[in-house]
Write a protein that holds these residues in place. Sequence first.
Motif, short mmCIF file in Angstrom:
data_model
loop_
_atom_site.label_atom_id
_atom_site.label_comp_id
_atom_site.label_asym_id
_atom_site.label_seq_id
_atom_site.Cartn_x
_atom_site.Cartn_y
_atom_site.Cartn_z
N ILE A 2 0.85 -1.19 0.00
CA ILE A 2 0.00 0.00 0.00
C ILE A 2 0.89 1.24 0.00
CG2 ILE A 2 -1.74 1.34 1.25
CD1 ILE A 2 -2.74 -1.26 2.46
N ILE A 3 0.57 2.19 -0.86
CA ILE A 3 1.23 3.50 -0.84
C ILE A 3 0.23 4.51 -0.30
CG2 ILE A 3 2.29 5.32 -2.21
CD1 ILE A 3 3.20 3.24 -4.20
N CYS B 176 -2.44 -2.40 10.17
CA CYS B 176 -2.67 -2.90 8.83
C CYS B 176 -1.85 -4.17 8.58
CB CYS B 176 -2.32 -1.83 7.79
SG CYS B 176 -2.68 -2.32 6.10
N GLN B 177 -2.46 -5.16 7.92
CA GLN B 177 -1.80 -6.43 7.65
C GLN B 177 -0.96 -6.41 6.39
OE1 GLN B 177 -2.01 -8.91 9.96
NE2 GLN B 177 -3.11 -7.31 11.10
N ILE B 178 -1.00 -5.31 5.65
CA ILE B 178 -0.26 -5.19 4.39
C ILE B 178 0.82 -4.13 4.56
CG2 ILE B 178 -0.45 -4.68 1.92
CD1 ILE B 178 -3.44 -5.39 2.14
N PRO B 179 2.05 -4.36 4.11
CA PRO B 179 3.11 -3.34 4.25
C PRO B 179 2.69 -2.02 3.62
CG PRO B 179 4.04 -5.43 3.53
CD PRO B 179 2.55 -5.60 3.47
N ILE B 180 3.02 -0.93 4.31
CA ILE B 180 2.63 0.42 3.87
C ILE B 180 3.88 1.27 3.64
CG2 ILE B 180 1.45 2.55 4.54
CD1 ILE B 180 -0.57 0.91 6.03
N ILE B 181 3.90 1.95 2.50
CA ILE B 181 4.93 2.95 2.22
C ILE B 181 4.28 4.32 2.32
CG2 ILE B 181 6.63 3.79 0.56
CD1 ILE B 181 6.54 1.06 -0.78
N ALA B 182 4.83 5.19 3.15
CA ALA B 182 4.29 6.53 3.30
C ALA B 182 5.06 7.48 2.38
CB ALA B 182 4.40 7.00 4.75
N CYS C 246 9.27 4.87 4.97
CA CYS C 246 8.92 6.27 4.74
C CYS C 246 9.72 6.78 3.55
CB CYS C 246 9.21 7.10 6.00
SG CYS C 246 8.98 8.86 5.75
N ALA C 247 9.02 7.31 2.55
CA ALA C 247 9.69 7.80 1.35
C ALA C 247 9.58 9.31 1.19
CB ALA C 247 9.12 7.12 0.11
N HIS C 248 8.71 9.96 1.99
CA HIS C 248 8.56 11.42 2.03
C HIS C 248 7.85 12.01 0.82
CE1 HIS C 248 10.51 12.21 5.80
NE2 HIS C 248 11.58 11.53 5.44
N ALA D 140 8.05 7.09 -3.07
CA ALA D 140 7.31 5.92 -2.57
C ALA D 140 7.08 4.92 -3.69
CB ALA D 140 5.98 6.38 -1.97
N ALA D 141 6.71 5.40 -4.86
CA ALA D 141 6.50 4.50 -6.00
C ALA D 141 7.80 3.81 -6.42
CB ALA D 141 5.91 5.28 -7.18
#
Length: 414
Positions: A209-210, A236-242, A260-262, A267-268
């Motif tokens: 998830i992004i 959340c059960q799915i990895p998240i990129i912020a 965290c990609a800022h 993030a993409a």
Amino acid sequence: MLTHNPDLLIPPTVQTVAELTDYIRGILEQDPELIQICVTGEVSSVNPYPSGLFFTLSDPTTQATIQCVVWPSSLRKLVTTPSSGEQIIIIGRIQVYGARGIYRLTAWQVLPAGEGLQALRLKQLKDRLAVAGCFDPERKRPLPNHPQVIAVVTSMRAAAWGDIQRTLKNRYPGLKVLLSPALVQGELAPDSIVAALQRIQADGRAEVIILSRGGGAKEDLGCFNDERVVQAIAQCQIPIIAGIGHQRDETLADLAADICAHTPTAAAQLAVPSLADLDQEHQQRVARLQAALQTQWQTTHRIWQRQQQRLKRVGIQQTLHWEHQQLQRLKTQLQQAAFGQWQRESHHHQLLRERLQGLDPQAILNRGYAIACQASGRVISQASDLKSGELLTLHLAQGQVKVRVEKITPPAMA
């Protein structure tokens, strides 16, 4: 068609925008209450420019804001420089910016007034969530190497959504991208983001998830500091990129996310590998393998050529014949040496056997001799050891005989 309205009063003069702005400026800038004022509030959205230091002063209780500026000539005179999250006191005056028709507070002096209320609340919330384990590194999950489905939580109209789509398409063609739309600004944004994350988990297709939005004023990113959003990310059960805001921004959602990609684009880039880069790496590995195989083939070929030259110099049949003769000669020598050793050992064995047979007492008895023993079992070897009338036992080849000494004859003198 225009209709006449007798109740509509039209002023005798029509003003231009500039004239109206000048009129408002005259009212505000000449008001004695606004020529020199003292205002307190919390600083946010600080933006330094060569033309001056621009920032927003807000009231944490009512969310009211006012735009402020410190001109370069006044910066060196400030007791403290405005910093995001601080509570300050400003001494200055109200001025109108005619080009945009807005008013702002021009600061002459800035004094510290303690930690801002919003910053304090944010720090308390951050500490509470940290104790709850929302930011623990052990909770962070790794991203899949080659995800096939990615979900994005952002506003459908946000520029971030377009940036993410373009980046993912360029890096990983054929990837399935799902959008779970959400508000990313305002009072309704926290519940909207939580609902978007829940939709993705219920759908079950996404592997990553992004969570994203573009940059903006600090107060615009407030929904990503909401406790509901942070808890939803942590659970959340799915990895998240912020990918929220710009490089200088950091929200509690960034700390709770797995990565965290800022920025949305960053993030993409973290979500999927670049197929172009992977193909280039593969081509490089293939080239290195081909070079290694070529080098090995050349080495083996040179060895084979040297062996061929040696075979040409010495005929293989001649060599094999010579080696066979050598083997036959060595075989004959070995057989002769072994047979000679066997004869010597056999002869020696026969001599030892004959010697043992000559020393065998039974053989002596078989020739008619006897062994005389006293009653104690002592073997008699000389007549002087006996007494007249003494009983002796004679051991013969077959059986024993008891005898008595009748006469003792001393040995003859030599």
